[in-house]
Design a protein around this motif. Structure first.
Motif, short mmCIF file in Angstrom:
data_model
loop_
_atom_site.label_atom_id
_atom_site.label_comp_id
_atom_site.label_asym_id
_atom_site.label_seq_id
_atom_site.Cartn_x
_atom_site.Cartn_y
_atom_site.Cartn_z
N GLY A 242 0.70 -1.06 0.06
CA GLY A 242 -0.12 -0.02 0.24
C GLY A 242 0.89 1.13 0.15
N TYR A 243 0.33 2.33 -0.65
CA TYR A 243 1.11 3.72 -0.76
C TYR A 243 0.14 4.87 -0.70
CZ TYR A 243 4.64 7.06 -2.10
OH TYR A 243 5.54 8.07 -1.88
N ILE A 244 0.26 5.69 0.14
CA ILE A 244 -0.54 7.00 0.11
C ILE A 244 0.31 7.99 -0.24
CG2 ILE A 244 -2.07 8.44 1.59
CD1 ILE A 244 -2.64 6.04 3.06
N ALA B 62 -6.19 5.81 4.72
CA ALA B 62 -5.72 4.63 5.21
C ALA B 62 -6.78 3.38 5.51
CB ALA B 62 -5.06 4.75 6.91
N GLU B 63 -7.89 3.90 5.85
CA GLU B 63 -9.01 2.93 6.02
C GLU B 63 -9.53 2.36 4.43
OE1 GLU B 63 -11.19 5.26 10.02
OE2 GLU B 63 -11.75 5.55 7.97
N ALA B 64 -9.28 3.05 3.69
CA ALA B 64 -9.71 2.62 2.39
C ALA B 64 -8.93 1.84 1.80
CB ALA B 64 -9.74 4.00 1.30
N ILE B 65 -7.52 1.68 2.04
CA ILE B 65 -6.36 0.98 1.58
C ILE B 65 -6.16 -0.29 2.36
CG2 ILE B 65 -4.61 2.17 2.50
CD1 ILE B 65 -3.41 2.02 -0.34
N VAL B 66 -6.45 -0.13 3.68
CA VAL B 66 -5.92 -1.27 4.63
C VAL B 66 -6.13 -2.69 4.25
CG1 VAL B 66 -7.62 -1.12 6.40
CG2 VAL B 66 -5.30 -1.85 7.00
N ASP B 67 -7.36 -2.80 3.69
CA ASP B 67 -7.95 -4.11 3.58
C ASP B 67 -7.64 -4.76 2.17
OD1 ASP B 67 -9.37 -4.50 5.86
OD2 ASP B 67 -10.89 -3.47 5.18
N ARG B 68 -6.94 -3.78 1.49
CA ARG B 68 -6.30 -4.10 0.02
C ARG B 68 -4.87 -4.26 0.00
NH1 ARG B 68 -7.65 -0.09 -3.93
NH2 ARG B 68 -7.91 1.63 -2.43
N LEU C 60 -2.77 7.31 10.73
CA LEU C 60 -2.51 6.17 9.59
C LEU C 60 -2.04 5.13 10.41
CD1 LEU C 60 -0.51 6.46 6.44
CD2 LEU C 60 0.04 4.67 8.11
N VAL C 61 -1.35 5.27 11.18
CA VAL C 61 -0.62 4.14 11.99
C VAL C 61 -1.75 3.37 12.85
CG1 VAL C 61 0.98 3.50 14.10
CG2 VAL C 61 1.88 5.01 12.09
N SER C 62 -2.44 4.11 13.74
CA SER C 62 -3.67 3.51 14.27
C SER C 62 -4.61 2.51 13.53
CB SER C 62 -4.49 4.45 15.23
OG SER C 62 -5.23 5.21 13.94
N VAL C 63 -4.68 2.99 12.29
CA VAL C 63 -5.49 2.16 11.19
C VAL C 63 -5.01 0.87 10.95
CG1 VAL C 63 -6.42 1.93 9.05
CG2 VAL C 63 -6.71 4.15 10.39
N PHE C 64 -3.63 0.82 10.64
CA PHE C 64 -2.80 -0.25 10.39
C PHE C 64 -2.63 -1.24 11.49
CE2 PHE C 64 -2.74 1.44 6.16
CZ PHE C 64 -2.33 0.23 5.39
N ASN C 65 -2.18 -0.57 12.83
CA ASN C 65 -2.09 -1.32 13.88
C ASN C 65 -3.21 -2.14 14.27
OD1 ASN C 65 0.14 1.07 15.78
ND2 ASN C 65 0.34 -0.47 13.95
N LYS C 66 -4.50 -1.69 14.06
CA LYS C 66 -5.62 -2.28 14.37
C LYS C 66 -5.95 -3.26 13.51
CE LYS C 66 -10.69 -1.24 15.11
NZ LYS C 66 -11.73 -0.26 14.63
N LYS D 91 -1.28 -4.84 10.64
CA LYS D 91 -0.54 -4.93 9.05
C LYS D 91 0.63 -3.93 9.21
CE LYS D 91 -4.29 -6.54 6.19
NZ LYS D 91 -4.79 -6.27 4.96
N PRO D 92 1.76 -4.39 8.88
CA PRO D 92 2.95 -3.52 9.26
C PRO D 92 3.17 -2.23 8.19
CG PRO D 92 3.38 -5.40 7.74
CD PRO D 92 2.06 -5.58 8.05
N VAL D 93 3.56 -1.22 8.90
CA VAL D 93 3.97 0.02 8.28
C VAL D 93 5.58 0.10 8.42
CG1 VAL D 93 3.90 2.56 8.69
CG2 VAL D 93 1.92 1.06 9.10
N PHE D 94 6.16 0.31 6.87
CA PHE D 94 7.33 0.57 6.95
C PHE D 94 7.57 2.32 6.73
CE2 PHE D 94 11.59 -1.27 5.08
CZ PHE D 94 12.16 0.06 4.91
N SER D 95 8.11 2.92 7.37
CA SER D 95 8.80 4.24 7.36
C SER D 95 9.86 4.42 6.84
CB SER D 95 8.16 5.19 8.76
OG SER D 95 8.72 6.35 8.53
N GLY D 96 9.90 5.64 5.72
CA GLY D 96 11.29 6.13 5.54
C GLY D 96 11.50 7.12 6.30
N ASP D 97 10.89 7.25 7.15
CA ASP D 97 11.41 8.41 8.24
C ASP D 97 11.64 7.82 9.80
OD1 ASP D 97 11.98 10.66 9.71
OD2 ASP D 97 9.89 11.23 9.83
N VAL D 98 12.89 7.85 10.04
CA VAL D 98 12.84 7.18 11.38
C VAL D 98 12.38 8.01 12.63
CG1 VAL D 98 14.59 6.19 13.14
CG2 VAL D 98 14.92 5.78 10.53
#
Length: 330
Positions: free
Chosen positions: A160-162, A203-209, A228-234, A237-244
């Motif tokens: 997924g990508y937003i 995030a809600e629109a993309i998380v199940d896809r 965004l993180v809260s939607v994917f944590n619920k 499903k993992p989030v990979f961030s390009g910003d530490v």
């Protein structure tokens, strides 16, 4: 004799006034205008890095710090304000602000920071050197490498990508993500937004896809990162961030990218070069490519919730680990 003594006293008084005046005035105060497109942890770190670099170089500086709050019209107003104030150097953090400064200020040195594709944005013609009164620092990420690593560790098949559809920085990043997915053999699912208020809905629109989501340095997305993180944590499903920097608050499975404070400091060093007499056109665009410029973070709590086991070899490389809700710097 009295006349000579009188003359001597007058001369001494004049010298004392001159020296006292010189001591009082001290070094010239420079005015630096710094504008960022929006407030979030990464861009705040860039801003602070610029300030620290200028001050560490010994300059007596006044900083005018401005935030466009994600609005291009506000960015244009800030550029006009900097022009009217007569700043010595203007710093634009993120593409829309940098463009606003470059379009408005033709006779003032401009240093951009956190711009993914400065050539594509029209800020410079080549990264080999600046253009006219503009140079700066690019925050282009090794997205292809990130996507391959995400696939390896999380076993994802769909990514997924937003992205922000009205920001040049985001459109350039999208092309890199597309290429990365093609190389890695992943299906890409995208969702466009235009404002930070749309991030949670996207995030809600993309998380199940998708099996997981990758975040580049999209300022609009990062300004609403917790939603965004809260939607994917619920959804576990993992989030990979390009910003530490933003991932240090927890919730991202992993994050890899350069340290934004160091990127800001590098941007500030370009400002220092200009204050010391270099012309922007003589200064190459700076990239954060040294190993010491980058950080790696794993959130073991999120990994466990997502059913992901991180090999010890990768954990040993990490700069930061989050476990039981605590951030540990290694």
């Amino acid at each position: 004799m009295k006349k000579l003594i009188g003359i001597a006293l007058v001369l001494m008084l004049c010298f004392s006034v001159v020296f006292a005046g010189g001591k009082k005035d001290g070094p010239k105060t420079v005015k630096i205008g710094i504008a960022k497109i929006v407030q979030h942890a990464a861009l705040d770190a860039v801003e602070q890095g610029v300030i620290d670099a200028v001050e560490a170089a010994g300059f007596k500086a006044v900083f005018d710090l401005q935030n466009a709050n994600g609005d291009v019209n506000t960015a244009n107003q800030i550029a006009a304000q900097f022009k009217d104030e007569g700043v010595d150097v203007a710093v634009g953090i993120a593409t829309p602000v940098a463009i606003a400064l470059a379009n408005t200020m033709k006779n003032v040195p401009i240093v951009f920071g956190a711009v993914t594709d400065p050539v594509g944005a029209g800020l410079v013609k080549t990264v080999a050197h600046g253009d006219a009164n503009v140079t700066g620092m690019s925050d282009e990420l090794p997205s292809k490498d990130h996507i391959k690593l995400f696939k390896e560790l999380a076993g994802i098949k769909t990514l997924g990508y937003i992205y922000t559809s009205n920001e040049d920085n985001s459109l350039s990043a999208l092309e890199l993500v597309k290429a990365g997915c093609q190389e890695a053999g992943l299906e890409l699912v995208v969702q466009a937004i235009s404002t930070s208020s749309e991030v949670k809905q996207a995030a809600e629109a993309i998380v199940d896809r998708c099996d997981g989501i990758y975040l580049t340095t999209d300022n609009t997305v990062f300004s609403a990162l917790p939603s965004l993180v809260s939607v994917f944590n619920k959804a576990n499903k993992p989030v990979f961030s390009g910003d530490v920097t933003g991932a240090m608050e927890g919730g991202c499975f992993m994050a890899s990218g350069f340290n934004y404070y160091k990127a800001g400091y590098a941007t500030g060093e370009l400002v220092v070069d200009i204050l010391n007499g270099k012309k922007p056109a003589e200064i190459p665009v700076r990239f954060m490519t040294k190993p010491e410029d980058s950080d790696l973070l794993f959130d073991l709590d999120v990994a466990k919730a997502c059913g992901i086991t991180i090999p010890e070899s990768y954990l040993n490389q990490a700069s930061y680990i989050i476990e039981n809700g605590k951030l540990i710097q290694k």
